[in-house]
Scaffold this active site. Structure first.
Site, PDB file in Angstrom:
ATOM      1  N   SER A 154       0.855  -1.196   0.000  1.00 45.22           N
ATOM      2  CA  SER A 154       0.000   0.000   0.000  1.00 45.22           C
ATOM      3  C   SER A 154       0.884   1.238   0.000  1.00 45.22           C
ATOM      4  O   SER A 154       1.995   1.210   0.529  1.00 45.22           O
ATOM      5  CB  SER A 154      -0.876   0.031   1.247  1.00 45.22           C
ATOM      6  OG  SER A 154      -1.539   1.287   1.323  1.00 45.22           O
ATOM      7  N   TYR A 167      -1.749   0.623  10.544  1.00 41.07           N
ATOM      8  CA  TYR A 167      -2.035  -0.164   9.339  1.00 41.07           C
ATOM      9  C   TYR A 167      -0.874  -0.026   8.353  1.00 41.07           C
ATOM     10  O   TYR A 167      -0.389  -1.038   7.817  1.00 41.07           O
ATOM     11  CB  TYR A 167      -3.351   0.306   8.695  1.00 41.07           C
ATOM     12  CG  TYR A 167      -3.550  -0.186   7.284  1.00 41.07           C
ATOM     13  CD1 TYR A 167      -3.800  -1.529   7.026  1.00 41.07           C
ATOM     14  CD2 TYR A 167      -3.464   0.692   6.201  1.00 41.07           C
ATOM     15  CE1 TYR A 167      -3.977  -1.984   5.721  1.00 41.07           C
ATOM     16  CE2 TYR A 167      -3.642   0.257   4.900  1.00 41.07           C
ATOM     17  CZ  TYR A 167      -3.895  -1.083   4.661  1.00 41.07           C
ATOM     18  OH  TYR A 167      -4.051  -1.539   3.378  1.00 41.07           O
TER      19      TYR A 167
END
Ligand SMILES: NC(=O)c1ccc[n+]([C@@H]2O[C@H](COP(=O)([O-])OP(=O)(O)OC[C@H]3O[C@@H](n4cnc5c(N)ncnc54)[C@H](OP(=O)(O)O)[C@@H]3O)[C@@H](O)[C@H]2O)c1
Length: 171
Positions: A154, A167
């Site tokens: 990501s 995260y």
């Protein structure tokens, strides 16, 4: 009865078998459908069986082949069972060639503000489960000297965001 290789006739991934974790929704579902569209036999993993059955039905309706293996991609023993079932799947050619390490979950907030009760589950799925899958599949594919592992990262794993820092650290 025609096997996956014969059914795939002429497509780019004909004769290949792909495993996709987190195939019940989002990017994993779309990836599974795309791989099947290119002729791959696809092994579908996630926790929600009914959602996987729906994806498998779409693939079958489009002339493809899919195997549903429900399970938790954050648990080593369930990952091992997934890989064993993929290897035992006659329609997939008793092998696998492509592994998409996609199963993952998010968590809002920074180290200061995110829900600490979620940290363990977040790391179990996004880091430990993903690493175990890559290790086990990597060993098999290295032995075969062919194959591909694709892991979903990501942008927040590269540029830490204050709104999803924990995260981001898992990606
Ligand atoms: N969406 C984005 O903007 C974005 C951006 C960058 C990276 N990513 C990454 O891309 C991947 C997919 O994201 P997404 O947006 O498509 O997420 P999503 O729509 O929430 O789907 C997540 C998928 O992962 C599965 N999953 C979650 N925990 C699991 C577990 N413990 N075991 C097995 N399956 C599990 C879910 O299925 P079940 O609930 O049925 O188990 C679902 O199929 C993730 O790794 C995410 O970090 C997403």
């Amino acid at each position: 009865m025609a096997n996956a290789t014969q059914q795939a006739g002429g497509k780019r991934l004909g004769g290949k078998t792909a495993i996709v974790t987190g195939a019940s929704a989002g990017i994993g579902r779309a990836t599974a459908l795309a791989l099947a569209g290119e002729g791959a036999a696809v092994v579908l993993n996630a926790r929600r069986r009914e959602r996987l059955d729906e994806v498998a039905a779409v693939i079958a309706a489009q002339g493809g082949t899919a195997l549903v293996v429900p399970g938790d991609a954050g648990r080593a023993e369930e990952i091992d069972a997934l890989l064993a079932q993929a290897l035992a799947w006659a329609d997939g050619g008793n092998k696998y060639d492509i592994v998409v390490v996609n199963a993952g979950r998010g968590l809002a907030g920074s180290v200061l503000t995110s829900d600490e009760a979620q940290w363990e589950a977040l790391y179990r799925t996004n880091v430990l489960g993903a690493a175990h899958l890559m290790r086990q599949a990597g060993r098999y594919l290295m032995q075969r000297r062919s194959g591909d592992i694709v892991a979903l990262g990501s942008v927040v794993g590269r540029q830490i965001s204050p709104v999803s820092a924990v995260y981001g650290s898992t990606k």
